[in-house]
Design a protein around this motif. Structure first.
Motif, PDB file in Angstrom:
ATOM      1  N   CYS A 190      -0.952  -7.653   5.443  1.00 27.23           N
ATOM      2  CA  CYS A 190       0.091  -6.652   5.172  1.00 27.23           C
ATOM      3  C   CYS A 190       0.971  -6.573   6.412  1.00 27.23           C
TER       4      CYS A 190
ATOM      5  N   PRO B  67      -0.450  -0.211  -1.671  1.00 25.05           N
ATOM      6  CA  PRO B  67       0.740  -0.877  -1.140  1.00 25.05           C
ATOM      7  C   PRO B  67       1.874   0.122  -0.890  1.00 25.05           C
TER       8      PRO B  67
ATOM      9  N   THR C  10       6.867  -3.332  -2.294  1.00 20.87           N
ATOM     10  CA  THR C  10       6.304  -4.467  -3.031  1.00 20.87           C
ATOM     11  C   THR C  10       7.296  -4.945  -4.086  1.00 20.87           C
TER      12      THR C  10
ATOM     13  N   CYS D 156       2.282  -9.851  -1.213  1.00 22.79           N
ATOM     14  CA  CYS D 156       1.904  -8.500  -0.781  1.00 22.79           C
ATOM     15  C   CYS D 156       0.382  -8.433  -0.761  1.00 22.79           C
TER      16      CYS D 156
END
Lengths: 314, 227
Positions: free
Chosen positions: B152, B160, B164, B177
């Motif tokens: 990341c 996330p 994304t 991602c």
């Protein structure tokens, strides 16, 4: 009256509006890439009496700008209430906590906890990204400072900063199924209000809110729907293709393309106002966050057209 | 393994411009496997430097040596008799090996001929991808075997983020991602509950030089005169 006595977490204007059940209307102001206070004051003038609080962005898109807390103080002098944004990209936990104390000492009562755009996007792409803690952890840290009078490290602090704690949610980024769970995590961390990413895909947003309602999340957090009126077809195309996590359906672009010459911006505002009308009626939506990017002078007109004036006074 | 890439030739040449006798030192383990600093790469650099300095009319007297591991004292003895004939060492080992040589021979400069770039997996010949940042607090158990600290771009523990983009990271369409992949893997394993709870702020263990002593072993006691 202290916040303990009246039951408010912070006693900010935004909190009072939401607690009273009014449909909130917040705005946004990007600090200048320079030290000119007048530029901030000039932008602020357009927002006075029109919005309940003004988000002051924190080095947005990873470009260096006047610091968020400093610009927040300037708009307070103009009689506006700031929503002090803080990103995790530029500060470690020590710097964050000291800025929170300093901001509160000057009367700042709302803050928005964000991860921050990656430094690669900005004007210092080689900078070291800090990300000591992430946005969810930042929410928890502010709550701990506020409710337990403790620093993240555990030591006690005096005169707890009574912040109304905000965060962002992007209902459109992948994986869609996870977005409500991420919202739930932020609520568990202690967030009081959410401002969403700019909404253009209404179908997807309706589905997101439905899921949040079904999970009971909207009973525990105020959700302000993010609205950014399109100024031009070019802007819409740029947002669609270049801005990460942005979902701009083709119909939005087509609608602007269909507008008469010289009336594209008016069509953008009209579309935004239609969205706001729908949000007013949407279960689980407590207000609108209007991000009129470099278009602050248009906000009074948009607010008028969206029928959110006059703003409640406390 | 640890991977490295050779520094640009001009940078290497500039570093050693003041020296006449340079020992080029390779390492036979990680940097040899990743084609950056093994015996073969030592020979190539040796030939390049020799040629370049002759063209400049400043001939360079070079020697070469490649040991099994520059990061292990057990393999360093062959250097002891050689080093005295040179006025600098150009090490092609990772940052650990370079420092270990510099420590053993404090009287002469040791220069890096490579940039160490991390701990990576070998995906194909000559292709390596970073997979571990040695943070010292492994979370792979809860993240489906995918490291958010490394993969990341923001090192998020509760991802996330909102950037994304169709399964890719906001920094590049070529970068998946990490949290999207973590979500997918855990969903497949029916283990999404692993990331439903908040991961509290971590204690960064890599802020001071770390020493590791395995159970059953101990640090050698300092000699009296060192205290």
């Amino acid at each position: 009256m202290s916040t303990e006595e009246n039951g408010f977490k912070s006693g900010s204007n935004l909190e009072k509006i939401l607690r009273a059940g009014h449909f909130a209307f917040t705005g946004e102001l990007g600090p200048p890439r320079g030290s000119n206070a007048e530029e901030v004051r000039e932008k602020a003038k357009h927002l006075k009496g029109v919005v309940d609080a003004v988000n002051i962005t924190d080095n947005q898109t990873a470009m260096v700008r006047m610091s968020s807390w400093a610009a927040s103080l300037l708009i307070m002098q103009e009689g506006l209430e700031p929503n002090f944004q803080m990103v995790c990209r530029d500060r470690n936990r020590l710097a964050m906590q000291s800025d929170i104390l300093g901001a509160y000492a000057h009367g700042i009562k709302n803050m928005l906890c964000l991860s921050g755009d990656h430094q690669k996007f900005g004007d210092h792409p080689d900078a070291k990204g800090v990300f000591d803690i992430d946005s969810t952890q930042l929410i928890g840290m502010v709550k701990k400072m506020r409710d337990e009078s403790k620093f993240l490290g555990g030591a006690g602090l005096e005169n707890a900063p009574k912040m109304f704690i905000g965060a962002a949610a992007n209902p459109f980024a992948d994986p869609f199924e996870w977005r409500v769970h991420r919202l739930a995590k932020k609520i568990n961390a202690g967030v009081d209000f959410i401002q969403t990413q700019c909404i253009y895909n209404m179908d997807k947003f309706r589905e997101f809110i439905k899921r949040a309602n079904d999970m009971g999340l909207t009973e525990n957090v105020y959700i302000l729907a993010g609205v950014t009126p399109m100024k031009s077809v070019g802007m819409a195309k740029y947002m669609k293709s270049k801005v990460p996590g942005m979902d701009v359906p083709d119909e939005v672009i087509k609608r602007l393309q269909g507008a008469e010459k010289g009336k594209v911006a008016a069509e953008g505002i009209k579309a935004a106002c239609e969205q706001i009308e729908e949000f007013k009626e949407m279960k689980g939506v407590a207000g609108v966050h209007l991000m009129a990017i470099e278009w602050e002078h248009k906000v009074p007109e948009i607010a008028e057209q969206a029928k959110v004036l006059p703003r409640p006074q406390f | 393994m640890i991977v490295a890439k050779r520094k640009p030739f001009d940078e290497i040449k500039e570093m050693i411009k003041g020296h006449k006798k340079v020992l080029i030192a390779g390492c036979g383990t990680c940097v040899a496997v990743c084609l950056a600093g093994g015996e073969k790469e030592v020979d190539v650099l040796n030939a390049e430097l020799d040629m370049a300095r002759r063209l400049e009319n400043k001939p360079l007297d070079t020697g070469t040596i490649t040991v099994e591991r520059q990061c292990d004292v057990e393999y360093l003895e062959p250097f002891d008799s050689k080093v005295k004939d040179y006025d600098a060492i150009l090490s092609m080992a990772c940052g650990v090996g370079i420092q270990f040589l510099a420590e053993r021979f404090p009287g002469i400069p040791v220069y890096p001929a490579v940039d160490t770039t991390g701990m990576s997996a070998n995906l194909a010949v000559g292709l390596y991808e970073e997979r571990c940042r040695s943070c010292g607090e492994c979370v792979l158990g809860m993240t489906g075997g995918i490291c958010p600290v490394t993969m990341c771009a923001k090192g998020l523990y509760n991802g996330p983020c909102g950037g994304t983009n169709e399964g890719n990271c906001e920094i590049s369409d070529d970068q998946p991602c990490a949290w999207f992949k973590i979500y997918e893997r855990l969903a497949t394993q029916d283990r999404l509950d692993c990331i439903l709870n908040i991961k509290e702020p971590v204690g960064w263990n890599d802020q001071v030089p770390r020493t590791l002593v395995q159970p059953g072993y101990k640090k050698p006691e300092k000699a009296k005169n060192e205290e």
